[in-house]
Design an enzyme around this catalytic site. Structure first.
Site, mmCIF file in Angstrom:
data_model
loop_
_atom_site.group_PDB
_atom_site.id
_atom_site.type_symbol
_atom_site.label_atom_id
_atom_site.label_comp_id
_atom_site.label_asym_id
_atom_site.label_seq_id
_atom_site.Cartn_x
_atom_site.Cartn_y
_atom_site.Cartn_z
ATOM 1 N N HIS A 1 -19.457 -10.160 36.538
ATOM 2 C CA HIS A 1 -19.986 -9.366 37.666
ATOM 3 C C HIS A 1 -21.495 -9.572 37.819
ATOM 4 O O HIS A 1 -22.278 -8.623 37.756
ATOM 5 C CB HIS A 1 -19.643 -7.875 37.488
ATOM 6 C CG HIS A 1 -19.761 -7.101 38.782
ATOM 7 N ND1 HIS A 1 -18.949 -6.041 39.096
ATOM 8 C CD2 HIS A 1 -20.603 -7.230 39.836
ATOM 9 C CE1 HIS A 1 -19.289 -5.549 40.284
ATOM 10 N NE2 HIS A 1 -20.305 -6.262 40.749
ATOM 11 N N ARG B 1 -14.984 -7.418 44.908
ATOM 12 C CA ARG B 1 -14.520 -6.408 43.963
ATOM 13 C C ARG B 1 -13.189 -6.860 43.368
ATOM 14 O O ARG B 1 -12.355 -7.472 44.059
ATOM 15 C CB ARG B 1 -14.306 -5.053 44.669
ATOM 16 C CG ARG B 1 -15.585 -4.327 45.023
ATOM 17 C CD ARG B 1 -16.324 -3.826 43.779
ATOM 18 N NE ARG B 1 -17.576 -3.145 44.099
ATOM 19 C CZ ARG B 1 -18.768 -3.730 44.146
ATOM 20 N NH1 ARG B 1 -18.889 -5.026 43.901
ATOM 21 N NH2 ARG B 1 -19.854 -3.015 44.413
HETATM 22 P P1 NDP Z 1 -21.499 -5.556 54.793
HETATM 23 O O1 NDP Z 1 -21.137 -4.141 55.022
HETATM 24 O O2 NDP Z 1 -22.797 -6.050 55.364
HETATM 25 O O3 NDP Z 1 -20.371 -6.511 55.379
HETATM 26 C C1 NDP Z 1 -19.026 -6.237 55.247
HETATM 27 C C2 NDP Z 1 -18.227 -7.244 56.073
HETATM 28 O O4 NDP Z 1 -16.842 -7.039 55.828
HETATM 29 C C3 NDP Z 1 -18.445 -7.060 57.588
HETATM 30 O O5 NDP Z 1 -18.480 -8.312 58.225
HETATM 31 C C4 NDP Z 1 -17.198 -6.278 58.010
HETATM 32 O O6 NDP Z 1 -16.815 -6.485 59.360
HETATM 33 C C5 NDP Z 1 -16.166 -6.886 57.073
HETATM 34 N N1 NDP Z 1 -15.013 -5.988 56.909
HETATM 35 C C6 NDP Z 1 -14.967 -4.755 56.373
HETATM 36 N N2 NDP Z 1 -13.725 -4.243 56.432
HETATM 37 C C7 NDP Z 1 -12.965 -5.175 57.044
HETATM 38 C C8 NDP Z 1 -11.599 -5.235 57.421
HETATM 39 N N3 NDP Z 1 -10.766 -4.227 57.180
HETATM 40 N N4 NDP Z 1 -11.171 -6.334 58.047
HETATM 41 C C9 NDP Z 1 -12.027 -7.374 58.313
HETATM 42 N N5 NDP Z 1 -13.331 -7.372 57.983
HETATM 43 C C10 NDP Z 1 -13.792 -6.278 57.358
HETATM 44 O O7 NDP Z 1 -21.443 -5.805 53.221
HETATM 45 P P2 NDP Z 1 -22.286 -6.835 52.348
HETATM 46 O O8 NDP Z 1 -22.138 -8.178 52.942
HETATM 47 O O9 NDP Z 1 -23.651 -6.333 52.112
HETATM 48 O O10 NDP Z 1 -21.511 -6.741 50.940
HETATM 49 C C11 NDP Z 1 -20.154 -7.080 50.821
HETATM 50 C C12 NDP Z 1 -19.610 -6.726 49.443
HETATM 51 O O11 NDP Z 1 -20.020 -7.649 48.465
HETATM 52 C C13 NDP Z 1 -20.046 -5.390 48.866
HETATM 53 O O12 NDP Z 1 -19.346 -4.316 49.441
HETATM 54 C C14 NDP Z 1 -19.731 -5.553 47.389
HETATM 55 O O13 NDP Z 1 -18.414 -5.124 47.132
HETATM 56 C C15 NDP Z 1 -19.825 -7.064 47.179
HETATM 57 N N6 NDP Z 1 -20.950 -7.426 46.300
HETATM 58 C C16 NDP Z 1 -20.675 -7.992 45.079
HETATM 59 C C17 NDP Z 1 -21.705 -8.390 44.248
HETATM 60 C C18 NDP Z 1 -21.425 -9.076 42.962
HETATM 61 O O14 NDP Z 1 -22.360 -9.332 42.188
HETATM 62 N N7 NDP Z 1 -20.205 -9.417 42.658
HETATM 63 C C19 NDP Z 1 -23.107 -8.212 44.634
HETATM 64 C C20 NDP Z 1 -23.289 -7.626 45.935
HETATM 65 C C21 NDP Z 1 -22.237 -7.241 46.719
HETATM 66 P P3 NDP Z 1 -17.773 -6.062 60.594
HETATM 67 O O15 NDP Z 1 -18.944 -7.019 60.529
HETATM 68 O O16 NDP Z 1 -16.951 -6.276 61.789
HETATM 69 O O17 NDP Z 1 -18.190 -4.645 60.339
HETATM 70 C C1 OXD Z 2 -23.107 -4.746 44.441
HETATM 71 C C2 OXD Z 2 -22.694 -5.326 43.157
HETATM 72 O O1 OXD Z 2 -22.287 -4.129 45.127
HETATM 73 O O2 OXD Z 2 -23.583 -5.775 42.400
HETATM 74 O O3 OXD Z 2 -24.291 -4.925 44.818
HETATM 75 O O4 OXD Z 2 -21.510 -5.378 42.865
#
Ligand code: NDP
Ligand code: OXD
Length: 310
Positions: A273, A225
Site C-alpha cells: 500500500h 483499494r
Molecule cells: P477522485 O474522486 O478524484 O476520482 C474518482 C473517479 O472515480 C472519478 O473519475 C469518478 O467518476 C470515478 N467513479 C467513482 N465511482 C464510480 C462509479 N460507480 N462508476 C464509474 N466511475 C466512478 O479520486 P482520486 O483520483 O483522488 O483517488 C482515487 C482513489 O485512489 C482513492 O479513492 C483511493 O482509494 C485510491 N488511492 C490509493 C493510493 C495508494 O497508495 N494505493 C493512494 C491514493 C489514492 P466522475 O469523474 O464521473 O465523478
Molecule cells: C490514499 C491512500 O487514499 O494512500 O491516499 O490509500
C-alpha cells in the site's frame, strides 16, 4: 488561533506537525491521543481515526483526510452532517500515483518480469515487443489521479481509455461513462488499472465476470483499494492463464497475511500500500489553503459527497 488535531497510527506525526506549523500561521497542532478539550478542536486531520472520536467536538469546522480515499471515514459515528469532510488532493500524491502506474504498465509492456525470470536461469533470449500505440490501457476512475496517469501514459503513446461516472473530454483519451459502458471498456483493455474510490457501487468490481471480459493475456493493476478486487477470482484467472499477471498494491486485509497465496504467486508483483504517499510539505500547503477558505467563511475545496460515496 486554529486548533488542529492530528490522528494517525502510520503517518509521521512530528513531520506533519512541523509542516503544518510552517504552512498555517498560528496553528496549534495537537497529536492524538493528546486531544485537549474536545470542544476546542477546530480541525481534524486523520487517517483511520478511532470509532466515535468526533463525539464532543462541537465546534469542528472541517475534517481532512490524510489520503485521497475517504472510505476510512464512511462509517464514523458522531460526525455531524454539516461538517465538511475534505479528501487529500496534493501534487506529490498525484505524481507518485502516476509514477507507480507508469512503472507497472511499462514493466508488463516491456516484459521485465519475464526477463527477470530468464536472468535467474542465465538464459539469453530476446522476446517480442509491442508498440505502445498497440497496447490498450483501461483506467477505472478518471478523477484527480486517474486523469493524470491517463495523460502521462498517452504522452508515452499508449492507447488509453478511462471509465468514470460522467463523460470526460481529455485530449487523446477515450471516455467511457456509466455502468452501461463497462463491458465495452473491458473488452478493449489489455492493461486494466484501478484508481476508483471504494463505494458500494465499486466494491468487488474486479470480479470473475469482469475479468472474463478482458482479452486473453490481459494484465491487472490495482492501486486503489483491496475491496475492489475479488481476490479468489483473480487467482483463478491467473491460474487458468486468462490473465497474464497482476501488480497489486492494496489488499482486502492489510498487512497481507503471511500465508496469502499472492506473496509467492509467480504472476503477482505486490507492494505494501505504497503506490503513492501523501507528502507532509505539499499536503500541509493544501490543508492551509482550505483552512484559509474556512476561516474566511467560504467552503473548502475537494469536499466529499457521501451520498455518492466519494
Ligand atoms: P477522485 O474522486 O478524484 O476520482 C474518482 C473517479 O472515480 C472519478 O473519475 C469518478 O467518476 C470515478 N467513479 C467513482 N465511482 C464510480 C462509479 N460507480 N462508476 C464509474 N466511475 C466512478 O479520486 P482520486 O483520483 O483522488 O483517488 C482515487 C482513489 O485512489 C482513492 O479513492 C483511493 O482509494 C485510491 N488511492 C490509493 C493510493 C495508494 O497508495 N494505493 C493512494 C491514493 C489514492 P466522475 O469523474 O464521473 O465523478
Ligand atoms: C490514499 C491512500 O487514499 O494512500 O491516499 O490509500
Amino acid at each position: 488561533m486554529p486548533v488542529l488535531l492530528f490522528i494517525s497510527q502510520i503517518e509521521p506525526a512530528e513531520s506533519w506537525k512541523r509542516a503544518l506549523e510552517r504552512a498555517i500561521p498560528g496553528v496549534e497542532v495537537r497529536i492524538w491521543p493528546e486531544a485537549g478539550s474536545r470542544d476546542s478542536v477546530d480541525y481534524v486531520l486523520c487517517w483511520k481515526a478511532p470509532a466515535g472520536v468526533f463525539r464532543g467536538m462541537d465546534n469542528l469546522k472541517a475534517v481532512f483526510s490524510l489520503g485521497a480515499g475517504v472510505d476510512h471515514l464512511r462509517d464514523q459515528r458522531g460526525l455531524p452532517e454539516e461538517v465538511p469532510v475534505v479528501r487529500m488532493v496534493e501534487p506529490a500524491l498525484t505524481e507518485g500515483m502516476s509514477e507507480y502506474v507508469i512503472y507497472q504498465v511499462l514493466r508488463f509492456h516491456r516484459r521485465m518480469a519475464e526477463y527477470d525470470a530468464q536472468q535467474s536461469r542465465r538464459e539469453w533470449r530476446v522476446l517480442s515487443q509491442v508498440r505502445p500505440r498497440d497496447r490498450r490501457i483501461g483506467i477505472l476512475g478518471l478523477g484527480v489521479l486517474g486523469r493524470d496517469a491517463a495523460k502521462k501514459l498517452r504522452a508515452l503513446d499508449f492507447d488509453v481509455a478511462g471509465w468514470s461516472r460522467s463523460e470526460k473530454k481529455i485530449r487523446g483519451i477515450k471516455s467511457f461513462a456509466g455502468a452501461g459502458t463497462l463491458e465495452a471498456f473491458l473488452k478493449r483493455t489489455d492493461i486494466l488499472v484501478c484508481m476508483l474510490p471504494l463505494t458500494p457501487a465499486t466494491t468487488g468490481i474486479i470480479n470473475q465476470q469482469h475479468l472474463n471480459l478482458l482479452p486473453e493475456g490481459a494484465y491487472v493493476i490495482n492501486a486503489a483499494r483491496g475491496q475492489h478486487l475479488v481476490e479468489e477470482d483473480l487467482l483463478s484467472a491467473l491460474n487458468s492463464g486468462h490473465i497474464a499477471g497482476a501488480a497489486l498494491d492494496v489488499f482486502r486485509k492489510e498487512p497481507l497475511p503471511a500465508d496469502h497465496p499472492f506473496w509467492t504467486h509467480p504472476k503477482v508483483t505486490l507492494t505494501p500500500h505504497v503506490a503513492s504517499l501523501t507528502n507532509p510539505e505539499t499536503g500541509a500547503e493544501a490543508i492551509a489553503d482550505n483552512i484559509a477558505l474556512c476561516e474566511s467563511g467560504k467552503a473548502p475545496q475537494n469536499v466529499v459527497d457521501f451520498s455518492r460515496g466519494y
